[in-house]
Design a protein around this motif. Structure first.
Motif, PDB file in Angstrom:
ATOM      1  N   ILE A 128       8.623  68.180  36.738  1.00 17.90           N
ATOM      2  CA  ILE A 128       7.259  68.156  36.220  1.00 17.90           C
ATOM      3  C   ILE A 128       6.422  67.229  37.088  1.00 17.90           C
ATOM      4  CG2 ILE A 128       5.794  67.641  34.220  1.00 17.90           C
ATOM      5  CD1 ILE A 128       8.379  67.950  32.509  1.00 17.90           C
ATOM      6  N   THR A 129       5.286  67.736  37.591  1.00 16.88           N
ATOM      7  CA  THR A 129       4.363  66.873  38.319  1.00 16.88           C
ATOM      8  C   THR A 129       3.280  66.413  37.358  1.00 16.88           C
ATOM      9  OG1 THR A 129       2.993  68.710  39.060  1.00 16.88           O
ATOM     10  CG2 THR A 129       4.770  68.021  40.515  1.00 16.88           C
ATOM     11  N   ASN A 130       2.826  65.206  37.579  1.00 18.73           N
ATOM     12  CA  ASN A 130       1.839  64.592  36.697  1.00 18.73           C
ATOM     13  C   ASN A 130       0.661  64.056  37.500  1.00 18.73           C
ATOM     14  OD1 ASN A 130       3.528  64.653  34.218  1.00 18.73           O
ATOM     15  ND2 ASN A 130       4.820  63.310  35.436  1.00 18.73           N
ATOM     16  N   ARG A 131      -0.486  63.983  36.852  1.00 18.89           N
ATOM     17  CA  ARG A 131      -1.648  63.362  37.483  1.00 18.89           C
ATOM     18  C   ARG A 131      -1.500  61.852  37.456  1.00 18.89           C
ATOM     19  NH1 ARG A 131      -6.590  61.294  36.167  1.00 18.89           N
ATOM     20  NH2 ARG A 131      -6.247  61.597  33.953  1.00 18.89           N
ATOM     21  N   ASP A 156       0.399  62.834  32.111  1.00 21.62           N
ATOM     22  CA  ASP A 156      -0.619  63.878  32.160  1.00 21.62           C
ATOM     23  C   ASP A 156      -0.056  65.006  33.027  1.00 21.62           C
ATOM     24  OD1 ASP A 156      -2.900  65.356  32.057  1.00 21.62           O
ATOM     25  OD2 ASP A 156      -4.074  64.045  33.351  1.00 21.62           O
ATOM     26  N   GLY A 157       0.819  65.825  32.427  1.00 16.53           N
ATOM     27  CA  GLY A 157       1.537  66.863  33.151  1.00 16.53           C
ATOM     28  C   GLY A 157       0.620  67.935  33.717  1.00 16.53           C
ATOM     29  N   ARG A 158       0.894  68.356  34.957  1.00 15.11           N
ATOM     30  CA  ARG A 158       0.088  69.373  35.643  1.00 15.11           C
ATOM     31  C   ARG A 158       0.855  70.655  35.909  1.00 15.11           C
ATOM     32  NH1 ARG A 158      -5.343  68.225  35.427  1.00 15.11           N
ATOM     33  NH2 ARG A 158      -5.324  66.067  34.800  1.00 15.11           N
ATOM     34  N   SER A 159       2.124  70.554  36.250  1.00 15.49           N
ATOM     35  CA  SER A 159       2.902  71.763  36.502  1.00 15.49           C
ATOM     36  C   SER A 159       4.377  71.483  36.248  1.00 15.49           C
ATOM     37  CB  SER A 159       2.698  72.255  37.936  1.00 15.49           C
ATOM     38  OG  SER A 159       3.158  71.294  38.847  1.00 15.49           O
ATOM     39  N   ALA A 160       5.109  72.562  35.989  1.00 14.14           N
ATOM     40  CA  ALA A 160       6.545  72.452  35.744  1.00 14.14           C
ATOM     41  C   ALA A 160       7.261  73.560  36.505  1.00 14.14           C
ATOM     42  CB  ALA A 160       6.835  72.564  34.254  1.00 14.14           C
ATOM     43  N   VAL A 161       8.417  73.223  37.033  1.00 22.92           N
ATOM     44  CA  VAL A 161       9.218  74.173  37.791  1.00 22.92           C
ATOM     45  C   VAL A 161      10.658  74.084  37.305  1.00 22.92           C
ATOM     46  CG1 VAL A 161      10.147  74.685  40.084  1.00 22.92           C
ATOM     47  CG2 VAL A 161       7.758  74.051  39.835  1.00 22.92           C
ATOM     48  N   ALA A 162      11.263  75.235  37.074  1.00 21.73           N
ATOM     49  CA  ALA A 162      12.674  75.293  36.703  1.00 21.73           C
ATOM     50  C   ALA A 162      13.498  75.589  37.948  1.00 21.73           C
ATOM     51  CB  ALA A 162      12.888  76.377  35.655  1.00 21.73           C
ATOM     52  N   HIS A 163      14.534  74.779  38.182  1.00 22.09           N
ATOM     53  CA  HIS A 163      15.384  74.949  39.360  1.00 22.09           C
ATOM     54  C   HIS A 163      16.736  74.299  39.086  1.00 22.09           C
ATOM     55  CE1 HIS A 163      16.535  75.407  43.520  1.00 22.09           C
ATOM     56  NE2 HIS A 163      16.784  74.116  43.613  1.00 22.09           N
ATOM     57  N   ASP A 164      17.794  74.874  39.597  1.00 19.21           N
ATOM     58  CA  ASP A 164      19.140  74.330  39.432  1.00 19.21           C
ATOM     59  C   ASP A 164      19.382  73.297  40.533  1.00 19.21           C
ATOM     60  OD1 ASP A 164      21.751  73.828  38.832  1.00 19.21           O
ATOM     61  OD2 ASP A 164      22.487  75.824  39.356  1.00 19.21           O
ATOM     62  N   GLY A 183       2.759  79.274  38.564  1.00 21.50           N
ATOM     63  CA  GLY A 183       1.922  78.504  37.662  1.00 21.50           C
ATOM     64  C   GLY A 183       0.930  77.639  38.418  1.00 21.50           C
ATOM     65  N   TYR A 184       0.230  76.829  37.689  1.00 20.18           N
ATOM     66  CA  TYR A 184      -0.771  75.951  38.262  1.00 20.18           C
ATOM     67  C   TYR A 184      -0.104  74.919  39.161  1.00 20.18           C
ATOM     68  CZ  TYR A 184      -4.434  72.419  38.513  1.00 20.18           C
ATOM     69  OH  TYR A 184      -5.362  71.519  38.953  1.00 20.18           O
ATOM     70  N   GLN A 185      -0.442  74.896  40.420  1.00 20.49           N
ATOM     71  CA  GLN A 185       0.090  73.957  41.406  1.00 20.49           C
ATOM     72  C   GLN A 185       1.620  73.918  41.391  1.00 20.49           C
ATOM     73  OE1 GLN A 185      -1.753  70.160  40.690  1.00 20.49           O
ATOM     74  NE2 GLN A 185      -3.619  70.752  41.731  1.00 20.49           N
TER      75      GLN A 185
END
Length: 167
Positions: free
Chosen positions: A24-27, A5-13, A84-86
């Motif tokens: 990706i953070t998930n609930r 149940d994905g909540r937010s995603a961040v792109a980073h090297d 983005g969200y959280q």
């Protein structure tokens, strides 16, 4: 196709190889999913970290990367406080260059002043400090922390990393 149940995603090297990885953070479990980009490519990149004088994170600064190609392509990003969200993406601005070279970089700082940089090489990470007039090449976060410790880069604020799980 994950059942998370994905909540937010961040792109980073994460591994400093020039490819953006995805966090990706998930609930639900797993709370954090790391998707490493392992694509082998000959494409290049340049990554920039901006350090402002009054505004340490350079929020609102706009970066234009001018490419040395027939179309005179300009890649642009604005440094933002959130993404983005959280979520909060990395403070490093990542520019994918394909097989083009950088002709110049223009940083338009939040105070309205602009700075031009011509000696930028592909496949590198640079720290640009407002008013310094030069860019500092850095290949790892450890080198940046060492530069701050030696005084060649100013430490703007002290920080610590604290993991706060969502309730």
């Amino acid at each position: 196709n994950f059942e998370d149940d994905g909540r937010s995603a961040v792109a980073h090297d994460l591994d400093l190889d020039g490819n953006l990885d995805l966090l990706i953070t998930n609930r639900t479990a797993p709370r954090l999913r790391v998707m490493r980009n392992q694509v082998q490519t000959s494409n290049s990149f340049v990554q920039l970290k901006l350090v402002g004088s009054i505004n340490p994170d350079a929020i609102g600064a706009r970066v234009e990367v001018h490419l040395d190609d027939k179309q005179q392509t300009v890649l642009a990003q604005t440094r933002r406080a959130g993404s983005g969200y959280q979520a909060q993406s990395s403070s490093w601005l990542h520019f994918g260059l394909s097989d083009n070279k950088v002709s110049q970089i223009i940083v338009k700082w939040p105070n309205g002043k602009a700075a031009h940089y011509d000696d930028i090489r592909n496949g590198q990470r640079y720290v640009i400090t407002q008013g310094a007039g030069v860019v500092v090449h850095q290949s790892t976060d450890t080198e940046i922390e060492n530069s701050i410790a030696k005084g060649s880069l100013s430490a703007v604020t002290s920080f610590s990393r604290i993991v706060l799980p969502n309730p």
